[in-house]
Enzyme design. Structure first.
Site, PDB file in Angstrom:
ATOM      1  N   VAL A 238     -11.405   2.860   2.652  1.00 31.30           N
ATOM      2  CA  VAL A 238     -10.761   3.725   1.669  1.00 31.30           C
ATOM      3  C   VAL A 238      -9.882   2.915   0.724  1.00 31.30           C
ATOM      4  O   VAL A 238      -9.270   1.925   1.112  1.00 31.30           O
ATOM      5  CB  VAL A 238      -9.929   4.844   2.339  1.00 31.30           C
ATOM      6  CG1 VAL A 238     -10.834   5.922   2.897  1.00 31.30           C
ATOM      7  CG2 VAL A 238      -9.003   4.296   3.418  1.00 31.30           C
TER       8      VAL A 238
ATOM      9  N   GLY B  72       0.776  -1.235   0.000  1.00 31.87           N
ATOM     10  CA  GLY B  72       0.000   0.000   0.000  1.00 31.87           C
ATOM     11  C   GLY B  72       0.807   1.285   0.000  1.00 31.87           C
ATOM     12  O   GLY B  72       0.352   2.311  -0.501  1.00 31.87           O
TER      13      GLY B  72
ATOM     14  N   ARG C   6      -5.670   0.256  -6.452  1.00 30.42           N
ATOM     15  CA  ARG C   6      -4.419   0.808  -5.916  1.00 30.42           C
ATOM     16  C   ARG C   6      -3.901   1.966  -6.761  1.00 30.42           C
ATOM     17  O   ARG C   6      -3.278   2.882  -6.260  1.00 30.42           O
ATOM     18  CB  ARG C   6      -3.336  -0.276  -5.862  1.00 30.42           C
ATOM     19  CG  ARG C   6      -3.550  -1.355  -4.816  1.00 30.42           C
ATOM     20  CD  ARG C   6      -2.249  -2.139  -4.610  1.00 30.42           C
ATOM     21  NE  ARG C   6      -2.446  -3.404  -3.953  1.00 30.42           N
ATOM     22  CZ  ARG C   6      -2.471  -3.596  -2.635  1.00 30.42           C
ATOM     23  NH1 ARG C   6      -2.313  -2.567  -1.833  1.00 30.42           N
ATOM     24  NH2 ARG C   6      -2.636  -4.791  -2.113  1.00 30.42           N
TER      25      ARG C   6
ATOM     26  N   ASP D 142      -6.075  -0.850  -1.486  1.00 28.46           N
ATOM     27  CA  ASP D 142      -6.845  -1.718  -2.370  1.00 28.46           C
ATOM     28  C   ASP D 142      -8.107  -2.251  -1.725  1.00 28.46           C
ATOM     29  O   ASP D 142      -8.286  -2.211  -0.509  1.00 28.46           O
ATOM     30  CB  ASP D 142      -5.988  -2.922  -2.773  1.00 28.46           C
ATOM     31  CG  ASP D 142      -5.823  -3.918  -1.622  1.00 28.46           C
ATOM     32  OD1 ASP D 142      -5.457  -3.471  -0.520  1.00 28.46           O
ATOM     33  OD2 ASP D 142      -6.082  -5.116  -1.816  1.00 28.46           O
TER      34      ASP D 142
ATOM     35  N   GLU E  75       4.356   4.205   5.665  1.00 27.22           N
ATOM     36  CA  GLU E  75       3.123   3.399   5.631  1.00 27.22           C
ATOM     37  C   GLU E  75       2.002   4.180   4.946  1.00 27.22           C
ATOM     38  O   GLU E  75       1.972   5.411   5.007  1.00 27.22           O
ATOM     39  CB  GLU E  75       2.673   3.055   7.063  1.00 27.22           C
ATOM     40  CG  GLU E  75       3.105   1.677   7.526  1.00 27.22           C
ATOM     41  CD  GLU E  75       2.324   0.537   6.867  1.00 27.22           C
ATOM     42  OE1 GLU E  75       1.797   0.720   5.762  1.00 27.22           O
ATOM     43  OE2 GLU E  75       2.257  -0.542   7.482  1.00 27.22           O
ATOM     44  N   ASP E  76       1.101   3.471   4.322  1.00 26.95           N
ATOM     45  CA  ASP E  76      -0.051   4.154   3.731  1.00 26.95           C
ATOM     46  C   ASP E  76      -1.094   4.491   4.791  1.00 26.95           C
ATOM     47  O   ASP E  76      -1.671   5.574   4.770  1.00 26.95           O
ATOM     48  CB  ASP E  76      -0.677   3.320   2.595  1.00 26.95           C
ATOM     49  CG  ASP E  76      -1.000   1.899   3.021  1.00 26.95           C
ATOM     50  OD1 ASP E  76      -0.473   1.445   4.053  1.00 26.95           O
ATOM     51  OD2 ASP E  76      -1.787   1.225   2.328  1.00 26.95           O
TER      52      ASP E  76
ATOM     53  N   ASP F  93      -4.203   1.670  11.084  1.00 25.41           N
ATOM     54  CA  ASP F  93      -5.568   1.282  11.421  1.00 25.41           C
ATOM     55  C   ASP F  93      -5.564   0.878  12.901  1.00 25.41           C
ATOM     56  O   ASP F  93      -5.623   1.732  13.782  1.00 25.41           O
ATOM     57  CB  ASP F  93      -5.981   0.150  10.467  1.00 25.41           C
ATOM     58  CG  ASP F  93      -7.431  -0.245  10.580  1.00 25.41           C
ATOM     59  OD1 ASP F  93      -8.188   0.432  11.293  1.00 25.41           O
ATOM     60  OD2 ASP F  93      -7.828  -1.242   9.954  1.00 25.41           O
TER      61      ASP F  93
HETATM   62  C1  PRP Z   1      -2.408  -2.283   5.646  1.00 28.87           C
HETATM   63  C2  PRP Z   1      -1.484  -1.082   5.798  1.00 28.87           C
HETATM   64  C3  PRP Z   1      -0.710  -1.408   7.042  1.00 28.87           C
HETATM   65  C4  PRP Z   1      -1.696  -2.185   7.859  1.00 28.87           C
HETATM   66  C5  PRP Z   1      -2.308  -1.282   8.878  1.00 28.87           C
HETATM   67  O1  PRP Z   1      -1.735  -3.273   4.941  1.00 28.87           O
HETATM   68  O2  PRP Z   1      -0.641  -0.915   4.701  1.00 28.87           O
HETATM   69  O3  PRP Z   1       0.434  -2.167   6.770  1.00 28.87           O
HETATM   70  O4  PRP Z   1      -2.712  -2.692   6.982  1.00 28.87           O
HETATM   71  O5  PRP Z   1      -3.230  -1.979   9.667  1.00 28.87           O
HETATM   72  P1  PRP Z   1      -3.105  -2.073  11.250  1.00 28.87           P
HETATM   73  O6  PRP Z   1      -2.776  -0.698  11.793  1.00 28.87           O
HETATM   74  O7  PRP Z   1      -4.491  -2.507  11.648  1.00 28.87           O
HETATM   75  O8  PRP Z   1      -2.069  -3.093  11.598  1.00 28.87           O
HETATM   76  P2  PRP Z   1      -2.468  -4.516   4.262  1.00 28.87           P
HETATM   77  O9  PRP Z   1      -2.402  -5.676   5.211  1.00 28.87           O
HETATM   78  O10 PRP Z   1      -3.818  -4.096   3.789  1.00 28.87           O
HETATM   79  O11 PRP Z   1      -1.498  -4.870   3.043  1.00 28.87           O
HETATM   80  P3  PRP Z   1      -1.251  -4.086   1.653  1.00 28.87           P
HETATM   81  O12 PRP Z   1      -0.587  -2.765   1.982  1.00 28.87           O
HETATM   82  O13 PRP Z   1      -0.334  -4.990   0.893  1.00 28.87           O
HETATM   83  O14 PRP Z   1      -2.588  -3.899   0.966  1.00 28.87           O
END
Ligand code: PRP
Length: 172
Positions: A149, A40, A161, A155, A95-96, A99
């Site tokens: 989002v 991401g 993406r 994604d 980081e994107d 959460d």
């Molecule tokens: C997303 C995002 C962080 C993580 C945040 O990655 O890029 O790495 O989730 O979530 P958290 O704060 O609840 O731990 P994802 O697992 O969706 O992978 P991706 O970036 O490859 O889509």
């Protein structure tokens, strides 16, 4: 499914320029190690790395959260580790989105154990209302509500993406 723009391309790029200026002001001279958490953060990394006015090394880490069934134990599996050593380095995790904070809690501990000089977090988006574990992010682009989002790296089942903006994915 319908897309509603939450943060426009201009807003994203303008905020990234502000964050880059803060980074340039905050760090002493020297190389900054920008660590992109795939997938991401790929566009944020690309734009942030080109907005800072300093030497930067780029590296990439891929992790998986055990089939998305994240638990507060913070079990995260490394799928692809870094190529470079972080010892003595100024490290910025890119980081994107933050959460629950579980991923970054794990990553911060993991990377601190590699003896960098400093390690901080830059996250484009922050869903603060979802936090399970606190994360001290030095640079945050936008605080956003708890909505699904996509875009600018984020994604839904790998789709969206490559949108240039961040959108909310809404049911029709
Ligand atoms: C997303 C995002 C962080 C993580 C945040 O990655 O890029 O790495 O989730 O979530 P958290 O704060 O609840 O731990 P994802 O697992 O969706 O992978 P991706 O970036 O490859 O889509």
């Amino acid at each position: 499914m319908a897309l509603r723009t939450l943060i426009s391309e201009d807003q994203i790029q303008s905020r990234i320029r502000e964050i880059a200026a803060s980074i340039d002001a905050d760090y002493p001279d020297g190389t900054l190690y920008l660590i992109c958490i795939l997938k991401g953060a790929c566009f944020f990394l690309a734009d942030l790395a080109r907005a800072v006015k300093r030497d930067a090394y780029l590296d990439f880490m891929s992790i998986s959260s055990y089939g998305k069934e994240k638990t507060t134990s913070g079990e995260v599996k490394i799928v692809k580790d870094l190529d470079i050593s972080l010892e003595g380095a100024d490290v910025l995790i890119v980081e994107d989105i933050i959460d629950t904070g579980i991923t970054l809690n794990y990553l911060l501990e993991l990377l601190k154990a590699r003896k960098p000089r400093s390690v901080r977090v830059a996250a484009l988006l922050d869903k603060t209302s979802r936090r399970v574990k606190p994360v001290d992010a030095a640079y945050v682009g936008f605080e956003i509500p708890d909505e699904f989002v996509v875009g600018y790296g984020l994604d839904f089942a790998e789709k969206y993406r490559n949108l240039r903006e961040v959108c909310v994915l809404e049911a029709d």
